[in-house]
Design a protein around this motif. Structure first.
Motif, PDB file in Angstrom:
ATOM      1  N   VAL A 115     -10.355 -21.324 -14.325  1.00 31.77           N
ATOM      2  CA  VAL A 115      -8.745 -20.993 -14.589  1.00 31.77           C
ATOM      3  C   VAL A 115      -8.392 -21.020 -16.074  1.00 31.77           C
ATOM      4  N   ASP A 116      -8.874 -22.449 -16.280  1.00 33.83           N
ATOM      5  CA  ASP A 116      -8.338 -22.816 -17.893  1.00 33.83           C
ATOM      6  C   ASP A 116      -9.027 -21.523 -18.918  1.00 33.83           C
ATOM      7  N   THR A 117     -10.182 -21.329 -18.392  1.00 35.32           N
ATOM      8  CA  THR A 117     -10.656 -20.331 -19.579  1.00 35.32           C
ATOM      9  C   THR A 117     -10.178 -18.809 -19.619  1.00 35.32           C
ATOM     10  N   LEU A 118     -10.011 -18.604 -18.354  1.00 30.58           N
ATOM     11  CA  LEU A 118      -9.256 -17.330 -18.030  1.00 30.58           C
ATOM     12  C   LEU A 118      -7.798 -17.310 -18.766  1.00 30.58           C
ATOM     13  N   ARG A 119      -7.263 -18.288 -18.500  1.00 28.08           N
ATOM     14  CA  ARG A 119      -5.864 -18.399 -19.098  1.00 28.08           C
ATOM     15  C   ARG A 119      -6.076 -18.325 -20.680  1.00 28.08           C
ATOM     16  N   ARG A 120      -6.886 -19.080 -21.257  1.00 27.45           N
ATOM     17  CA  ARG A 120      -7.168 -19.260 -22.724  1.00 27.45           C
ATOM     18  C   ARG A 120      -7.644 -17.651 -23.093  1.00 27.45           C
ATOM     19  N   THR A 121      -8.514 -17.205 -22.518  1.00 23.73           N
ATOM     20  CA  THR A 121      -8.803 -15.701 -22.908  1.00 23.73           C
ATOM     21  C   THR A 121      -7.796 -14.797 -23.059  1.00 23.73           C
ATOM     22  N   VAL A 122      -6.869 -14.939 -22.046  1.00 26.36           N
ATOM     23  CA  VAL A 122      -5.772 -13.930 -22.054  1.00 26.36           C
ATOM     24  C   VAL A 122      -4.700 -14.225 -23.360  1.00 26.36           C
ATOM     25  N   LEU A 123      -4.659 -15.837 -23.386  1.00 23.71           N
ATOM     26  CA  LEU A 123      -3.743 -15.967 -24.430  1.00 23.71           C
ATOM     27  C   LEU A 123      -4.482 -15.699 -25.932  1.00 23.71           C
ATOM     28  N   LEU A 124      -5.825 -15.699 -26.097  1.00 18.81           N
ATOM     29  CA  LEU A 124      -6.406 -15.442 -27.327  1.00 18.81           C
ATOM     30  C   LEU A 124      -5.993 -13.997 -27.764  1.00 18.81           C
ATOM     31  N   TYR A 125      -6.030 -13.283 -26.681  1.00 14.62           N
ATOM     32  CA  TYR A 125      -6.020 -11.662 -27.036  1.00 14.62           C
ATOM     33  C   TYR A 125      -4.561 -11.490 -27.263  1.00 14.62           C
ATOM     34  N   ARG A 126      -3.482 -12.233 -26.652  1.00 16.17           N
ATOM     35  CA  ARG A 126      -2.167 -11.818 -26.951  1.00 16.17           C
ATOM     36  C   ARG A 126      -1.844 -12.428 -28.293  1.00 16.17           C
ATOM     37  N   GLU A 127      -2.450 -13.665 -28.819  1.00 13.96           N
ATOM     38  CA  GLU A 127      -2.071 -14.122 -30.156  1.00 13.96           C
ATOM     39  C   GLU A 127      -2.751 -13.368 -31.041  1.00 13.96           C
ATOM     40  N   GLN A 170     -13.122 -14.967 -37.955  1.00 13.74           N
ATOM     41  CA  GLN A 170     -13.273 -13.657 -37.812  1.00 13.74           C
ATOM     42  C   GLN A 170     -14.580 -13.324 -36.903  1.00 13.74           C
ATOM     43  N   GLU A 171     -15.602 -14.195 -36.870  1.00 14.02           N
ATOM     44  CA  GLU A 171     -16.454 -13.893 -35.999  1.00 14.02           C
ATOM     45  C   GLU A 171     -15.998 -13.949 -34.424  1.00 14.02           C
ATOM     46  N   VAL A 172     -15.165 -14.847 -34.305  1.00 15.92           N
ATOM     47  CA  VAL A 172     -14.671 -14.873 -32.735  1.00 15.92           C
ATOM     48  C   VAL A 172     -13.738 -13.611 -32.559  1.00 15.92           C
ATOM     49  N   ARG A 173     -13.194 -13.164 -33.720  1.00 17.83           N
ATOM     50  CA  ARG A 173     -12.326 -11.928 -33.564  1.00 17.83           C
ATOM     51  C   ARG A 173     -13.193 -10.701 -33.285  1.00 17.83           C
ATOM     52  N   ASP A 174     -14.343 -10.627 -33.865  1.00 18.94           N
ATOM     53  CA  ASP A 174     -15.396  -9.650 -33.843  1.00 18.94           C
ATOM     54  C   ASP A 174     -15.859  -9.606 -32.558  1.00 18.94           C
ATOM     55  N   GLU A 175     -15.854 -10.818 -31.910  1.00 12.68           N
ATOM     56  CA  GLU A 175     -16.760 -10.788 -30.484  1.00 12.68           C
ATOM     57  C   GLU A 175     -15.645 -10.667 -29.457  1.00 12.68           C
ATOM     58  N   MET A 176     -14.513 -10.969 -29.744  1.00  8.96           N
ATOM     59  CA  MET A 176     -13.374 -10.243 -28.775  1.00  8.96           C
ATOM     60  C   MET A 176     -13.247  -8.909 -28.650  1.00  8.96           C
ATOM     61  N   ARG A 177     -13.208  -8.476 -30.076  1.00  7.87           N
ATOM     62  CA  ARG A 177     -13.187  -7.072 -29.878  1.00  7.87           C
ATOM     63  C   ARG A 177     -14.416  -6.164 -29.432  1.00  7.87           C
ATOM     64  N   ALA A 178     -15.597  -6.715 -29.712  1.00  6.00           N
ATOM     65  CA  ALA A 178     -16.659  -6.124 -28.928  1.00  6.00           C
ATOM     66  C   ALA A 178     -16.713  -6.225 -27.451  1.00  6.00           C
ATOM     67  N   ALA A 179     -16.206  -7.198 -26.959  1.00  7.16           N
ATOM     68  CA  ALA A 179     -16.169  -7.733 -25.706  1.00  7.16           C
ATOM     69  C   ALA A 179     -15.310  -6.359 -24.941  1.00  7.16           C
ATOM     70  N   VAL A 180     -14.033  -6.083 -25.404  1.00  6.47           N
ATOM     71  CA  VAL A 180     -13.087  -5.276 -25.099  1.00  6.47           C
ATOM     72  C   VAL A 180     -13.844  -4.102 -25.204  1.00  6.47           C
ATOM     73  N   GLU A 181     -14.521  -3.543 -26.265  1.00  8.57           N
ATOM     74  CA  GLU A 181     -15.253  -2.411 -26.347  1.00  8.57           C
ATOM     75  C   GLU A 181     -16.304  -2.115 -25.285  1.00  8.57           C
ATOM     76  N   MET A 231     -11.779 -11.281 -16.078  1.00 12.04           N
ATOM     77  CA  MET A 231     -12.778 -12.103 -15.706  1.00 12.04           C
ATOM     78  C   MET A 231     -14.029 -11.756 -16.336  1.00 12.04           C
ATOM     79  N   ALA A 232     -14.149 -10.365 -16.886  1.00 14.02           N
ATOM     80  CA  ALA A 232     -15.536  -9.977 -17.580  1.00 14.02           C
ATOM     81  C   ALA A 232     -15.097 -10.402 -18.961  1.00 14.02           C
ATOM     82  N   LEU A 233     -13.963 -10.448 -19.633  1.00 12.98           N
ATOM     83  CA  LEU A 233     -13.747 -10.899 -20.912  1.00 12.98           C
ATOM     84  C   LEU A 233     -14.006 -12.533 -20.773  1.00 12.98           C
ATOM     85  N   ARG A 234     -13.545 -13.114 -19.959  1.00 16.92           N
ATOM     86  CA  ARG A 234     -13.645 -14.606 -20.043  1.00 16.92           C
ATOM     87  C   ARG A 234     -15.359 -15.014 -19.943  1.00 16.92           C
ATOM     88  N   GLU A 235     -16.138 -14.371 -19.138  1.00 14.30           N
ATOM     89  CA  GLU A 235     -17.484 -14.517 -18.957  1.00 14.30           C
ATOM     90  C   GLU A 235     -18.118 -14.430 -20.245  1.00 14.30           C
TER      91      GLU A 235
END
Lengths: 80, 166
Positions: free
Chosen positions: A47-59, B88-99, B142-146
């Motif tokens: 739950v915590d990491t799911l919430r943080r994941t969404v916040l990261l993308y929103r930020e 920047q590395e995290v941003r790249d990972e976030m972008r790759a995860a969405v793609e 959930m996929a992105l969190r994983e």
């Protein structure tokens, strides 16, 4: 908290976690999730990491427009 | 949504051209921005359908079981400092995860969590039911969190390895 916890007992709660972190889950489901989280470390982390994941993308700042991206549609309308 | 800058530019142009051509049909029931997003999203979806026709099965939300919902990584990276989360590395990972998300999940995630549309607006623009939007958003998140958990967990392990052998 068993490290082999495989979420078999709580998998039925997973479908509600997204609504839960948005504050949109029904009261009964919220209560069930919160009761479960108090006893389940892995689910709390989820739950915590799911919430943080969404916040990261929103930020995250949106990607800048490609060079010329703003002018291109106007130009094509004028010349087309 | 398309993962291709040139195609996205084409869609942007098509969107404004379509909007100019059909401005008379804009009835003001939705906001202008929702209307434009609907045109743009439809144009992008048309391209995705041409590219991967099988990825838009209407049965996607009725797949049995929870499938990829089951979490496998339980590394707690919530308390990492902002300086480690927004590199920047995290941003790249976030972008790759969405793609890497299936198109059906990516479009809903981008509209809800990045563009900030409500569940209702997303449903209207994509012509989906509210439950389909919620289901796809949940699966995307959930996929992105994983993936991010695996990334941060791997980075933490690498740090420990580095410390151990110093």
């Amino acid at each position: 908290m068993s490290e082999k916890h495989a979420h078999r007992d709580c998998s039925h709660l997973l479908a509600g976690l997204s609504a839960y972190i948005d504050g949109e889950a029904e009261a009964a489901l919220c209560a069930e999730i919160e009761q479960h989280l108090a006893a389940c470390e892995n689910c709390r982390v989820v739950v915590d990491t799911l919430r943080r994941t969404v916040l990261l993308y929103r930020e995250e700042q949106p990607a800048p427009l490609p060079e010329g991206g703003e002018a291109a549609p106007v130009q094509s309308v004028r010349t087309g | 949504m398309l993962g291709d800058e040139a195609e996205a530019e084409d869609v942007l142009q098509e969107t404004f051209l379509s909007a100019f051509k059909s401005i008379d049909s804009f009835e003001g029931r939705a906001s202008l921005s929702t209307w434009l997003h609907r045109i743009a999203t439809n144009a992008a979806l048309m391209r995705l359908r041409k590219r991967q026709p099988l990825s838009f099965s209407v049965d996607e939300v009725t797949e049995p079981g929870n499938g990829n919902l089951i979490p496998k990584v339980f590394y707690d990276w919530c308390c990492l400092p902002e300086s480690e989360l927004m590199t920047q590395e995290v941003r790249d990972e976030m972008r790759a995860a969405v793609e890497n998300l299936p198109d059906t999940l990516r479009v809903v995630f981008l509209m809800r969590d990045v563009e900030g549309f409500s569940t209702q607006e997303t449903a209207d623009i994509l012509d989906l039911s509210l439950s389909a939007v919620k289901s796809r958003l949940m699966r995307a998140r959930m996929a992105l969190r994983e993936r991010l958990s695996a990334y941060f967990g791997g980075a933490a392990s690498a740090d420990m390895e580095g410390t151990r052998y110093e």
